[in-house]
Design an enzyme around this catalytic site. Structure first.
Site, PDB file in Angstrom:
ATOM      1  CG  ASP A 249     -20.851 -11.158  -8.645  1.00 31.44           C
ATOM      2  OD1 ASP A 249     -21.281 -11.979  -9.480  1.00 31.44           O
ATOM      3  OD2 ASP A 249     -20.421 -10.042  -8.954  1.00 31.44           O
ATOM      4  N   GLY A 250     -21.814 -13.042  -4.510  1.00 34.08           N
ATOM      5  CA  GLY A 250     -21.433 -13.611  -3.222  1.00 34.08           C
ATOM      6  C   GLY A 250     -21.694 -15.100  -3.149  1.00 34.08           C
TER       7      GLY A 250
ATOM      8  CD  GLU B 257     -12.479  -9.418  -1.389  1.00 30.52           C
ATOM      9  OE1 GLU B 257     -13.325 -10.094  -0.753  1.00 30.52           O
ATOM     10  OE2 GLU B 257     -12.737  -8.828  -2.455  1.00 30.52           O
TER      11      GLU B 257
ATOM     12  CB  THR C 236     -15.029  -5.354 -10.298  1.00 29.93           C
ATOM     13  OG1 THR C 236     -15.189  -6.783 -10.309  1.00 29.93           O
ATOM     14  CG2 THR C 236     -14.315  -4.913 -11.564  1.00 29.93           C
ATOM     15  CB  ALA C 237     -15.251  -7.296  -5.084  1.00 30.86           C
TER      16      ALA C 237
ATOM     17  CB  SER D 219      -9.855  -4.370  -4.475  1.00 35.36           C
ATOM     18  OG  SER D 219      -8.798  -3.617  -5.032  1.00 35.36           O
ATOM     19  CG  MET D 220     -13.910  -0.397  -8.059  1.00 37.07           C
ATOM     20  SD  MET D 220     -14.941  -0.923  -9.447  1.00 37.07           S
ATOM     21  CE  MET D 220     -16.438  -1.422  -8.582  1.00 37.07           C
ATOM     22  CB  SER D 221     -15.490  -0.410  -2.296  1.00 38.47           C
ATOM     23  OG  SER D 221     -16.516  -1.063  -3.017  1.00 38.47           O
TER      24      SER D 221
END
Length: 293
Positions: A73-74, A148, A188-189, A191-193
């Site tokens: 994804d990165g 983000e 899901t990146a 922010s989710m963490s």
């Protein structure tokens, strides 16, 4: 019948054995199928293929109908910030870890790709955001982000002070390690963490997630995606402040600066297999499908 795609760009993580293997496989298949193939220059120099057409990422955006990004994804995020400026479809082949943006498995890539090339697929538009840093009313730096934009200190565990405005209306002031402003794609990146909400990709929304706030009443909030966010940095802050875009691009911020974050006019057109289901992806990636008893 007119082919949906004629020119296809291959983009992959250089010096990554798995990505190079997948690019070689895809290049041979697509060339034999009659497609014009462009291979992004940074990875083209690391693979042993003859008579290939080498192109920059911008060239692929301008000339190709479809881009296939091989990596995690990165790596997809880095390509997306450029490709979103062009009318090009993008597919991801997962050579990373979770792979929320990369649908295809490298172990079974040809058959689903055949279906996509035949039109058995669907596409969706993912919006990006832009972050701009103003100092004394003048634009100092800017960049875009698909996941983000994060306001944070340059040092770990260093609290900063700032105010947040939504559409020029004061919302709150805060002392914390920073603030994550996330798109639905980025929910899901990072922010989710940090405890932020998961937003389905079709939502026109942004989430604001405080990072270790000083007051327990600070909570994540979701706002309209067309909102203009303004972050005003207190003059009492230390000088080593930053805004990170997708964790790749760093914008320097000084005390007293204003950071504006708004939706970008550009969107990324993601192409998915016909049987793609976002809820199924969540169940798989987050292990929600495991039996409880």
């Amino acid at each position: 019948m007119t082919a949906l795609y004629k020119t296809i760009g291959l983009i992959g993580k250089p010096h990554h054995q798995g990505a190079e293997k997948t690019i070689t496989t895809l290049c041979e298949f697509l060339s034999q199928a009659g497609y014009q193939v462009l291979i992004e220059e940074t990875v083209a120099n690391t693979i042993s293929l003859q008579n290939i057409v080498i192109a920059s990422l911008v060239d692929i955006g301008e000339r190709a109908d479809l881009a296939i990004v091989i990596g995690g994804d990165g790596y997809m995020l880095g390509a997306a910030r450029v490709l979103s400026c062009y009318n090009i479809g993008v597919i991801g082949v997962n050579r990373g870890n979770l792979g929320f943006l990369t649908d295809l498995s490298p172990d079974n890539v040809i058959e689903p790709l055949k279906q996509i090339l035949a039109g058995e697929s669907y596409s969706e538009q993912r919006f990006l955001i832009e972050a701009e840093v103003y100092r004394h009313g003048k634009l100092k730096s800017s960049n875009s982000a698909m996941n983000e934009a994060v306001l944070h200190a340059g040092k770990v565990a260093n609290m900063i002070e700032f105010e947040v405005y939504i559409d020029n209306k004061f919302m709150f002031s805060q002392r914390s390690d920073g603030l994550i402003i996330s798109t639905p794609t980025g929910s899901t990146a990072y922010s989710m963490s940090a405890g932020g909400p998961i937003l389905t990709p079709n939502l026109n929304a942004l989430s604001l997630v405080p990072m270790f706030p000083h007051t327990l009443t600070s909570r994540p909030i979701v706002v309209d995606g067309d909102s203009e966010l303004k972050l005003v940095l207190a003059n009492e802050n230390y000088e080593n402040l930053q805004v990170s875009c997708d964790g790749h691009v760093i914008l320097a911020v000084m005390p007293g600066d204003e950071v504006y974050i708004r939706k970008s006019p550009n969107t990324l057109r993601l192409i998915h297999p016909a049987d793609h289901n976002y809820l199924k992806v969540l169940r798989s990636k987050l292990s929600w499908g495991n039996r409880l008893y």
